[in-house]
Design a protein around this motif. Structure first.
Motif, PDB file in Angstrom:
ATOM      1  N   MET A   1       0.837  -1.198   0.000  1.00 54.96           N
ATOM      2  CA  MET A   1       0.000   0.000   0.000  1.00 54.96           C
ATOM      3  C   MET A   1       0.873   1.250   0.000  1.00 54.96           C
TER       4      MET A   1
ATOM      5  N   GLU B   1      -5.152  -6.693   6.491  1.00 56.46           N
ATOM      6  CA  GLU B   1      -5.416  -5.664   5.484  1.00 56.46           C
ATOM      7  C   GLU B   1      -6.882  -5.251   5.500  1.00 56.46           C
TER       8      GLU B   1
ATOM      9  N   ARG C   1      -8.079  -1.417   6.326  1.00 53.23           N
ATOM     10  CA  ARG C   1      -8.902  -0.619   5.412  1.00 53.23           C
ATOM     11  C   ARG C   1     -10.192  -0.178   6.089  1.00 53.23           C
TER      12      ARG C   1
ATOM     13  N   GLY D   1      -5.161   1.588  10.837  1.00 55.40           N
ATOM     14  CA  GLY D   1      -5.797   2.190   9.670  1.00 55.40           C
ATOM     15  C   GLY D   1      -6.446   3.521   9.995  1.00 55.40           C
TER      16      GLY D   1
END
Length: 343
Positions: free
Chosen positions: A1, A147, A151, A246
């Protein structure tokens, strides 16, 4: 990312410093308030900074498999789900303390190991899984879940900023979270378990020794998985740690200040910095936790706690206590007179 993290406004910081030097006070007499005033000016790109009227706390709730290890926590795992309902009722510690500063509190079930179908759907909108693996013997998360949770945290930050947030505060709720935080900090910084493990919920020395053993086993098991931050979250973290990371990166990417709470957000911040270098420029440390791993995390991040009240509740409760200090720092720039104006 890859992330586009904006730079704080350095000319605004310098302009704030110049104005502070000309206020009706001795040079530097307001100490840390002056440092915070400069920081906020750089974050907002204006002197004085904008008012911090809309403060939002998001509590990421999830269960940790290590809570099943005898003696690791003074409280049973079932407390996590019960506390989600307490947050919703408005009767938790962070609810009460946030009300004093006009902050809003939102709770999210990221990985609570219980049936919460009776709570509003918005609380479960970002649920990744039920609980996490016990990191001393297995991975915390399945492949891809770190992940996914990261997110989710970014999406939540976007939602809060789009709704008008001037300041974001990450909160946490999950029995066993200080053990997970200690493991993340130790693995990231190469520290021994004995240096980072504290008393958590208030366990005695025997309980602390059990926590040390759990963290040592986890570090040994995942010794070759610490170079990639998402692998680290998968092996030693949790869904709520990934979501918190995140959230921190999401706030930074939007150029909105984030006020870290205690040990759990400190550990998540270390990982978040490795995911998005430069994001730490948008973070402040609200308070000093009694947990030793927070000290190491903040030192590595170059952050200094605004308050030191001996707090260890979590939930975002320590960070909200620092909000009035930030508002005072802004008021100094906005409302104090200038030496040049004296008759």
């Amino acid at each position: 990312m890859r992330f586009d993290i904006p730079e704080p406004d350095e000319p605004a910081r310098l302009a704030a410093r110049e104005r502070l030097a000309g206020l009706v006070k001795p040079l530097g007499a307001l100490g840390t308030l002056e440092e915070l005033a400069e920081w906020l000016s750089a974050a907002h790109g204006s002197v004085p900074p904008r008012p911090l009227d809309d403060v939002r706390v998001v509590v990421f709730a999830g269960d940790h498999g290590v809570s099943a290890c005898a003696g690791v926590s003074a409280y049973p795992r079932e407390i996590t789900a019960a506390m989600v309902r307490v947050f919703l009722s408005g009767a938790s510690g962070v609810n009460v303390l946030a009300e004093q500063v006009g902050a809003q509190v939102r709770v999210l079930d990221i990985a609570v190991d219980a049936d919460l179908s009776d709570v509003p759907a918005r609380v479960r909108a970002y649920k990744v899984r039920r609980g996490s693996g016990s990191i001393d013997v297995t991975d915390a998360l399945a492949p891809g879940q770190a992940e996914q949770a990261f997110r989710a945290g970014m999406a939540v930050a976007d939602e809060e900023v789009d709704a008008g947030a001037d300041l974001l505060i990450p909160g946490d709720m999950g029995i066993g979270n200080t053990t997970v935080a200690a493991a993340l900090v130790a693995a990231t910084l190469g520290l021994p378990a004995t240096d980072v493990v504290g008393g958590g919920t208030g366990v005695d020395e025997e309980g602390r020794a059990r926590k040390v053993a759990v963290v040592e086993a986890a570090l040994t098991r995942a010794a070759d998985r610490t170079n990639d931050p998402f692998e680290l979250l998968t092996a030693l973290g949790s869904a709520c740690a990934a979501a918190t990371a995140g959230f921190l990166v999401g706030g930074a990417a939007r150029g909105v200040p984030v006020l870290l709470d205690g040990v759990f957000s400190g550990a998540a911040a270390l990982v978040a910095r490795d995911i998005a270098p430069g994001a730490q420029r948008w973070w402040l440390a609200g308070h000093r936790s009694t947990e030793p791993s927070q000290h190491y995390a903040l030192k590595a991040l170059g952050l200094h706690p605004i308050l030191d009240l001996g707090l260890r509740l979590g939930e975002g409760s320590g960070a909200v206590q620092a909000v009035p200090v930030l508002r005072s720092a802004r008021a100094v720039l906005a409302d104090m007179g200038l030496l040049a104006d004296l008759a």
